[in-house]
Write an enzyme that holds these catalytic residues in place. Structure first.
Site, mmCIF file in Angstrom:
data_model
loop_
_atom_site.group_PDB
_atom_site.id
_atom_site.type_symbol
_atom_site.label_atom_id
_atom_site.label_comp_id
_atom_site.label_asym_id
_atom_site.label_seq_id
_atom_site.Cartn_x
_atom_site.Cartn_y
_atom_site.Cartn_z
ATOM 1 C CG ASP A 24 -1.962 -1.135 1.150
ATOM 2 O OD1 ASP A 24 -1.927 -1.931 0.199
ATOM 3 O OD2 ASP A 24 -2.780 -1.253 2.092
ATOM 4 C CD GLU A 72 -7.242 -0.239 2.885
ATOM 5 O OE1 GLU A 72 -6.163 0.039 3.434
ATOM 6 O OE2 GLU A 72 -8.341 -0.229 3.478
ATOM 7 C CE LYS A 129 -3.498 -4.484 1.185
ATOM 8 N NZ LYS A 129 -4.248 -3.628 2.084
ATOM 9 C CE LYS A 132 -8.360 -1.194 7.040
ATOM 10 N NZ LYS A 132 -8.365 0.032 6.215
ATOM 11 C CB VAL A 157 2.434 2.494 4.917
ATOM 12 C CG1 VAL A 157 3.847 3.037 4.864
ATOM 13 C CG2 VAL A 157 1.715 2.830 3.609
ATOM 14 C CB THR A 158 0.026 1.927 8.559
ATOM 15 O OG1 THR A 158 -1.191 1.209 8.824
ATOM 16 C CG2 THR A 158 -0.291 3.212 7.854
ATOM 17 C CB CYS A 162 -2.382 -2.813 5.195
ATOM 18 S SG CYS A 162 -4.048 -2.119 5.030
ATOM 19 C CD GLN A 202 3.660 -15.439 22.976
ATOM 20 O OE1 GLN A 202 3.261 -16.536 23.350
ATOM 21 N NE2 GLN A 202 2.852 -14.467 22.616
HETATM 22 C C1 C5J Z 1 -3.195 0.551 5.459
HETATM 23 C C2 C5J Z 1 -4.964 1.701 6.599
HETATM 24 N N1 C5J Z 1 -2.644 0.400 4.263
HETATM 25 N N2 C5J Z 1 -4.183 2.077 7.596
HETATM 26 N N3 C5J Z 1 -4.450 1.081 5.516
HETATM 27 O O1 C5J Z 1 -2.581 0.243 6.463
HETATM 28 O O2 C5J Z 1 -6.142 1.908 6.640
#
Ligand code: C5J
Length: 220
Positions: A24, A72, A129, A132, A157-158, A162, A202
């Site tokens: 993204d 996204e 997509k 997320k 990101v972020t 995602c 873990q």
């Molecule tokens: C992504 C969002 N790409 N934060 N989208 O992380 O909504």
């Protein structure tokens, strides 16, 4: 096979069965004047990683590790956007509304496009997509099957939304997942740090975390 110095322990990178997933890196999340900025987020944090993401992409291209990009975004008629997703967020600017860079997170609009610095080259897959995670309602899995991929390197990101969601989806599908810690970012530094810690906790419960430099060294 070459070990990447990573948290929580070295990652046994097999370049012939690895792919880089760049999540993204879209104008609406990263550029000033985009959707993310209009919501009051500090996009300079995301802009700061762009050269590092570009470097990681270059390293992978040179090592013949396939690079796969995600965006996204939704269909213009919003038929792939559940009302539960659209109705959350800022009431004055929702997915599909006219935003500063065209309709927000709609396929084909300027804001939904990948920033020029890390734009896909010919032959690289771009996965659109609606969620997320990059596996939900997309064709990613058959592409990875076709390429014989068992390991995934992640950037983009972020971190806590995602990127982390896709890593968890991948981990559950049996992929070994490695996140480039300096090629991912969040609007919220504390969320990024927490996500990195959660992933490697873990005994690599979701995956490994390493720097771009250490990944580059292993691929050299
Ligand atoms: C992504 C969002 N790409 N934060 N989208 O992380 O909504």
């Amino acid at each position: 096979m070459s070990d990447v110095a990573a948290r929580p322990f070295p990652f046994p990178l097999d370049p012939e069965h690895a792919a880089l997933i760049v999540i993204d890196m879209q104008r609406d999340f990263i550029e000033k004047g985009g959707f993310g900025a209009s919501l009051g987020n500090d996009v300079t944090r995301l802009q700061a990683i762009v050269p590092t993401v570009a470097r990681l992409i270059g390293v992978c291209r040179s090592a013949n590790v396939p690079v796969i990009h995600t965006r996204e975004c939704h269909l213009p008629d919003l038929s792939d956007c559940p009302p539960a997703k659209r109705e959350r967020g800022k009431p004055t600017l929702r997915i599909g509304d006219e935003g500063p860079m065209g309709r927000v997170l709609i396929k084909g609009e300027p804001g939904a496009e990948i920033i020029p610095e890390v734009f896909p080259i010919e032959g690289e897959h771009v996965i659109d997509k609606p969620g997320k995670g990059a596996f939900y309602a997309t064709g990613l899995q058959p592409i990875l099957d076709e390429l014989g991929i068992t390991q995934l390197i992640f950037a983009g990101v972020t971190t806590e939304v995602c990127v982390q969601t896709t890593m968890r989806e991948a981990n559950d599908r049996g992929y070994e997942c490695l996140l480039a810690s300096d090629a991912t970012e969040s609007y919220f530094p504390e969320f990024k740090q927490a996500a990195l810690d959660m992933i490697a906790a873990q005994g690599a419960i979701v995956g490994w975390v390493a720097t771009t430099e250490d990944i580059a060294r292993a691929l050299a």
